[in-house]
Design a protein around this motif. Sequence first.
Motif, PDB file in Angstrom:
ATOM      1  N   PRO B 234       0.831  -1.190   0.000  1.00 54.11           N
ATOM      2  CA  PRO B 234       0.000   0.000   0.000  1.00 54.11           C
ATOM      3  C   PRO B 234       0.870   1.246   0.000  1.00 54.11           C
ATOM      4  CG  PRO B 234       0.018  -1.005   2.163  1.00 54.11           C
ATOM      5  CD  PRO B 234       0.766  -1.916   1.249  1.00 54.11           C
ATOM      6  N   LYS B 235       0.223   2.346  -0.303  1.00 54.51           N
ATOM      7  CA  LYS B 235       0.973   3.598  -0.281  1.00 54.51           C
ATOM      8  C   LYS B 235       1.661   3.722   1.065  1.00 54.51           C
ATOM      9  CE  LYS B 235      -2.074   5.897  -3.454  1.00 54.51           C
ATOM     10  NZ  LYS B 235      -3.463   6.318  -3.372  1.00 54.51           N
ATOM     11  N   PRO B 236       2.860   4.216   1.051  1.00 52.54           N
ATOM     12  CA  PRO B 236       3.636   4.167   2.279  1.00 52.54           C
ATOM     13  C   PRO B 236       3.090   5.068   3.385  1.00 52.54           C
ATOM     14  CG  PRO B 236       4.749   5.464   0.610  1.00 52.54           C
ATOM     15  CD  PRO B 236       3.572   4.850  -0.051  1.00 52.54           C
ATOM     16  N   ASN B 237       3.329   4.632   4.565  1.00 51.64           N
ATOM     17  CA  ASN B 237       3.059   5.458   5.727  1.00 51.64           C
ATOM     18  C   ASN B 237       4.284   5.306   6.608  1.00 51.64           C
ATOM     19  OD1 ASN B 237       2.348   6.509   8.161  1.00 51.64           O
ATOM     20  ND2 ASN B 237       0.729   5.010   8.575  1.00 51.64           N
ATOM     21  N   THR B 238       5.048   6.362   6.728  1.00 55.36           N
ATOM     22  CA  THR B 238       6.308   6.232   7.454  1.00 55.36           C
ATOM     23  C   THR B 238       6.241   6.842   8.850  1.00 55.36           C
ATOM     24  OG1 THR B 238       7.018   8.197   6.222  1.00 55.36           O
ATOM     25  CG2 THR B 238       7.814   6.080   5.427  1.00 55.36           C
ATOM     26  N   LEU B 239       5.024   7.145   9.302  1.00 55.13           N
ATOM     27  CA  LEU B 239       4.895   7.712  10.656  1.00 55.13           C
ATOM     28  C   LEU B 239       5.396   6.697  11.676  1.00 55.13           C
ATOM     29  CD1 LEU B 239       3.705  10.141  12.304  1.00 55.13           C
ATOM     30  CD2 LEU B 239       1.678   8.725  12.619  1.00 55.13           C
ATOM     31  N   SER B 240       6.248   7.138  12.590  1.00 57.92           N
ATOM     32  CA  SER B 240       6.810   6.163  13.526  1.00 57.92           C
ATOM     33  C   SER B 240       5.944   6.027  14.772  1.00 57.92           C
ATOM     34  CB  SER B 240       8.230   6.579  13.905  1.00 57.92           C
ATOM     35  OG  SER B 240       8.189   7.727  14.713  1.00 57.92           O
ATOM     36  N   LYS B 241       6.052   4.865  15.384  1.00 59.57           N
ATOM     37  CA  LYS B 241       5.376   4.626  16.658  1.00 59.57           C
ATOM     38  C   LYS B 241       6.158   5.381  17.734  1.00 59.57           C
ATOM     39  CE  LYS B 241       2.456   1.467  15.042  1.00 59.57           C
ATOM     40  NZ  LYS B 241       1.005   1.642  15.041  1.00 59.57           N
ATOM     41  N   ARG B 242       5.460   5.841  18.740  1.00 56.02           N
ATOM     42  CA  ARG B 242       6.114   6.676  19.758  1.00 56.02           C
ATOM     43  C   ARG B 242       6.339   5.942  21.083  1.00 56.02           C
ATOM     44  NH1 ARG B 242       1.701  10.854  20.238  1.00 56.02           N
ATOM     45  NH2 ARG B 242       0.549   9.431  18.892  1.00 56.02           N
ATOM     46  N   ILE B 243       7.457   6.233  21.691  1.00 61.05           N
ATOM     47  CA  ILE B 243       7.757   5.727  23.033  1.00 61.05           C
ATOM     48  C   ILE B 243       7.717   6.930  23.982  1.00 61.05           C
ATOM     49  CG2 ILE B 243       9.515   4.658  24.505  1.00 61.05           C
ATOM     50  CD1 ILE B 243       8.302   2.744  22.430  1.00 61.05           C
ATOM     51  N   ILE B 244       6.875   6.822  25.003  1.00 65.12           N
ATOM     52  CA  ILE B 244       6.632   7.991  25.859  1.00 65.12           C
ATOM     53  C   ILE B 244       6.870   7.663  27.330  1.00 65.12           C
ATOM     54  CG2 ILE B 244       4.934   9.764  26.485  1.00 65.12           C
ATOM     55  CD1 ILE B 244       3.421   9.118  23.940  1.00 65.12           C
ATOM     56  N   PRO B 245       7.884   8.238  27.930  1.00 59.49           N
ATOM     57  CA  PRO B 245       8.007   8.117  29.384  1.00 59.49           C
ATOM     58  C   PRO B 245       6.995   9.055  30.052  1.00 59.49           C
ATOM     59  CG  PRO B 245      10.074   8.823  28.371  1.00 59.49           C
ATOM     60  CD  PRO B 245       9.007   8.981  27.354  1.00 59.49           C
ATOM     61  N   CYS B 246       6.370   8.548  31.091  1.00 58.30           N
ATOM     62  CA  CYS B 246       5.376   9.354  31.797  1.00 58.30           C
ATOM     63  C   CYS B 246       5.902   9.661  33.190  1.00 58.30           C
ATOM     64  CB  CYS B 246       4.067   8.578  31.895  1.00 58.30           C
ATOM     65  SG  CYS B 246       2.820   9.460  32.843  1.00 58.30           S
ATOM     66  N   MET B 247       5.824  10.916  33.561  1.00 56.17           N
ATOM     67  CA  MET B 247       6.267  11.300  34.895  1.00 56.17           C
ATOM     68  C   MET B 247       5.084  11.767  35.719  1.00 56.17           C
ATOM     69  SD  MET B 247       9.734  12.955  33.516  1.00 56.17           S
ATOM     70  CE  MET B 247       9.180  12.677  31.852  1.00 56.17           C
ATOM     71  N   ASP B 248       4.819  11.056  36.804  1.00 53.00           N
ATOM     72  CA  ASP B 248       3.793  11.503  37.728  1.00 53.00           C
ATOM     73  C   ASP B 248       4.434  12.546  38.624  1.00 53.00           C
ATOM     74  OD1 ASP B 248       2.099   9.750  36.586  1.00 53.00           O
ATOM     75  OD2 ASP B 248       1.983   8.350  38.257  1.00 53.00           O
ATOM     76  N   ILE B 249       3.770  13.681  38.754  1.00 54.62           N
ATOM     77  CA  ILE B 249       4.353  14.814  39.462  1.00 54.62           C
ATOM     78  C   ILE B 249       3.558  15.103  40.732  1.00 54.62           C
ATOM     79  CG2 ILE B 249       4.921  17.287  39.300  1.00 54.62           C
ATOM     80  CD1 ILE B 249       6.439  15.654  37.288  1.00 54.62           C
ATOM     81  N   LYS B 250       4.286  15.289  41.807  1.00 54.09           N
ATOM     82  CA  LYS B 250       3.639  15.743  43.034  1.00 54.09           C
ATOM     83  C   LYS B 250       4.512  16.856  43.594  1.00 54.09           C
ATOM     84  CE  LYS B 250       2.410  14.087  47.601  1.00 54.09           C
ATOM     85  NZ  LYS B 250       2.776  13.083  48.597  1.00 54.09           N
ATOM     86  N   GLU B 251       3.918  18.003  43.763  1.00 55.59           N
ATOM     87  CA  GLU B 251       4.642  19.179  44.254  1.00 55.59           C
ATOM     88  C   GLU B 251       5.959  19.393  43.518  1.00 55.59           C
ATOM     89  OE1 GLU B 251       4.717  18.666  48.461  1.00 55.59           O
ATOM     90  OE2 GLU B 251       2.534  18.740  48.589  1.00 55.59           O
ATOM     91  N   GLY B 252       5.907  19.293  42.211  1.00 55.74           N
ATOM     92  CA  GLY B 252       7.076  19.601  41.402  1.00 55.74           C
ATOM     93  C   GLY B 252       8.122  18.506  41.296  1.00 55.74           C
ATOM     94  N   ARG B 253       7.858  17.323  41.896  1.00 56.68           N
ATOM     95  CA  ARG B 253       8.826  16.215  41.820  1.00 56.68           C
ATOM     96  C   ARG B 253       8.189  14.989  41.163  1.00 56.68           C
ATOM     97  NH1 ARG B 253      14.019  16.888  43.085  1.00 56.68           N
ATOM     98  NH2 ARG B 253      14.119  14.828  44.025  1.00 56.68           N
ATOM     99  N   VAL B 254       9.039  14.095  40.637  1.00 52.42           N
ATOM    100  CA  VAL B 254       8.525  12.898  39.961  1.00 52.42           C
ATOM    101  C   VAL B 254       8.265  11.764  40.954  1.00 52.42           C
ATOM    102  CG1 VAL B 254       9.018  11.160  38.209  1.00 52.42           C
ATOM    103  CG2 VAL B 254       9.877  13.475  37.935  1.00 52.42           C
ATOM    104  N   VAL B 255       7.110  11.161  40.860  1.00 51.15           N
ATOM    105  CA  VAL B 255       6.802   9.997  41.699  1.00 51.15           C
ATOM    106  C   VAL B 255       6.169   8.920  40.815  1.00 51.15           C
ATOM    107  CG1 VAL B 255       6.424  11.213  43.864  1.00 51.15           C
ATOM    108  CG2 VAL B 255       4.541  10.974  42.267  1.00 51.15           C
ATOM    109  N   LYS B 256       6.174   7.697  41.295  1.00 50.15           N
ATOM    110  CA  LYS B 256       5.407   6.666  40.581  1.00 50.15           C
ATOM    111  C   LYS B 256       4.911   5.628  41.570  1.00 50.15           C
ATOM    112  CE  LYS B 256       3.545   3.983  37.620  1.00 50.15           C
ATOM    113  NZ  LYS B 256       2.312   4.350  36.938  1.00 50.15           N
ATOM    114  N   GLY B 257       3.651   5.357  41.500  1.00 50.77           N
ATOM    115  CA  GLY B 257       3.075   4.391  42.423  1.00 50.77           C
ATOM    116  C   GLY B 257       2.728   3.099  41.729  1.00 50.77           C
TER     117      GLY B 257
END
Lengths: 202, 488
Positions: B234-257
Amino acid sequence: MIQIIDYGAGNIKSVQNALKKLGIESKIISSVEELRTDCKTIFPGVGAAGNAMSELEKRGFAQTIPQIQAPFLGICLGMQLLMESSEENETECLGIIKGKVRKFQNKPPTLIKIPQIGWNKVSTKSAEPLFKDIPDQSYFYFVNSYYVSPDSDQVSTQIGETAYGINFASAINKENFYGVQFHPEKSGEIGLKLLNNFCKLC
Amino acid sequence: MLIIPAIDLIDGKCVRLSQGDYSQVKNYDQDPIEVAQKFKKQGINFIHIIDLEGAKEGKPINFPKTAEVAETTGLAIQTGGGIRTFEDAEKILNSGIKRVILGTSALANPKLVKDLVSKFGADRIVVSIDAKDGIVMIKGWIEKSDLTLEEAFEKLKDTGLEIIIFTDVKRDGMLKGINPENIKKVLNKGFKIIVAGGVTTQEDIDQLETLNVYGCIIGKALYEGKINLPNPNPKPNTLSKRIIPCMDIKEGRVVKGTNFINLKDAGDPVELGKFYSDMGADELIFLDIMATVEKRDTLYELVRRISENINIPFTVGGGINTLEDIKILLQNGADKISIGSKAAKNPNFVKEASQKFGSQCIVISVDPKKIDGKWKLFIKGGRENTNIDAIEFAKQMEQSGAGELLVNSLDRDGMKNGYDIPLLKAITSAVNIPVIASSGAGSKEDFLEAFEEANVDAALAASLFHYGEIQIPDLKKYLAKKNITIRI
């Protein structure tokens, strides 16, 4: 000095931040009285074509922009507005480059999601000053549902091409007017390089 | 729409019947393995194999040949014909075959469907309902049952089943095209529909595409050259898949639960964001998990710092309640805004926001949890069940102008045993805007599975990246090797 046109439809801040990183001074212009026709100009834009054009007309930019003599770079919607018309809200645009702005179609055989969001490749001709030192097929960040389609006698204005269901013009140039569909200000180091190339254009 | 070529087997060979009549056999005399290989070369990855002898006898007969096709070609196969017991279905599902098709047996015995779905998952069981003039046909279409289509659907409603093959017997093998009126009658009954019978031309396929059916089975029209498979290049589609780090923020700092409790500090958001950007992250997401009005200024300041220091796109979310919230965050340099609870409580807000700021900056965060076989939408960080169907909600958000969906899973969050593939699949097949997979990634394979199986556009992870369990450059190299379009 680069002037950035602010008409209430762009992420002006990101463009300014990117220029700042390159050590390039910029000025945000929000009224036509401040606009200089002999100064390099960046014309950003996100959102709908209809609103954007009526803002440009209300603020008097629509008449003045075509008179700008210095290098001019339209980004995303800013590129689309350089064309004659857009399918989005059936809008008449600035008409600097002959052609239309069309909506992506999700049709077999190539199914695509709309909007296009993410990093896509741009094929370029090596001799283009805007893409100096940028490898062919480099990735840039796109967010768009519409794309620019120059008229068939305007093919020479296309200086970059990208595939998303169809092959579309992702960068154009006519005389001092340049347009890119992607966001160089959001495309990491390669995007900064493109902005730097633009700022060095004579 | 999934395009599924059909192979009918008698005595290990490909045949075609017209209208299910065993006296009208057309023998194409081909080995199904060769036929399947040919389909594979044309870009097909799913094949429908029916054991016609099995259907007639009421027990699988050509099953070993089918398993051989699956093994030799590596294609996903759904197979049916005479599968009437749990043991027969189990044997087939354990042999490398992707999906079993139940017919007669399912309608007589919904419990069998329920048991199979709960053991193997709804993606591996499908019930075929064959109808002639609104009446269900059984035993290889030889006999009329005493069930109407409506009654048949009703019987399957509570089994957990998700996919139904609907065959319009009158159209099957007749090369006369589909009857859209009959197909419309089976849509929107709570099942994904694969249409069989009469798919003859490209127009039929286009029409099914517009009807938004899940898949279609093409048989005779393919063998007789009336229809060509979609262009394998098919006609090309070269859009790439994205990898996204997610940062949970609490009072300006990163946390993860883990499952939203046990919060741990993992660093300064700007430093970490810059690090990820340099590592090749395609985008960043910052979620203010303790968003309160009083602490808003801290968030605005943070957003300003991020946009000054990082030039890849970033999304900000958490506690978005008003158009003013969105405006200020965008002015401070955020590229996209993620909206959660507010969208569930007031879908009109999404409409207003997308009209005012453009769809491209509106991301809707969806928090589903599976309850009694249905995905329900939760809000307030997973504490409150809205009782809204999450898939319907996703569709509604697309209509309201959302530019993208961020799909979490309360069942998978922090478990590190893989993304919720069935959920993601259900959502990516319900909408045509980009979908970001979230919750559950624990290995590189999990990312691959989300891209390959669930057709998501981006995949997100948090602590996995924060604690260096997976390095983004390694992950991207791995995905590129597996033929995922990725930016390196």
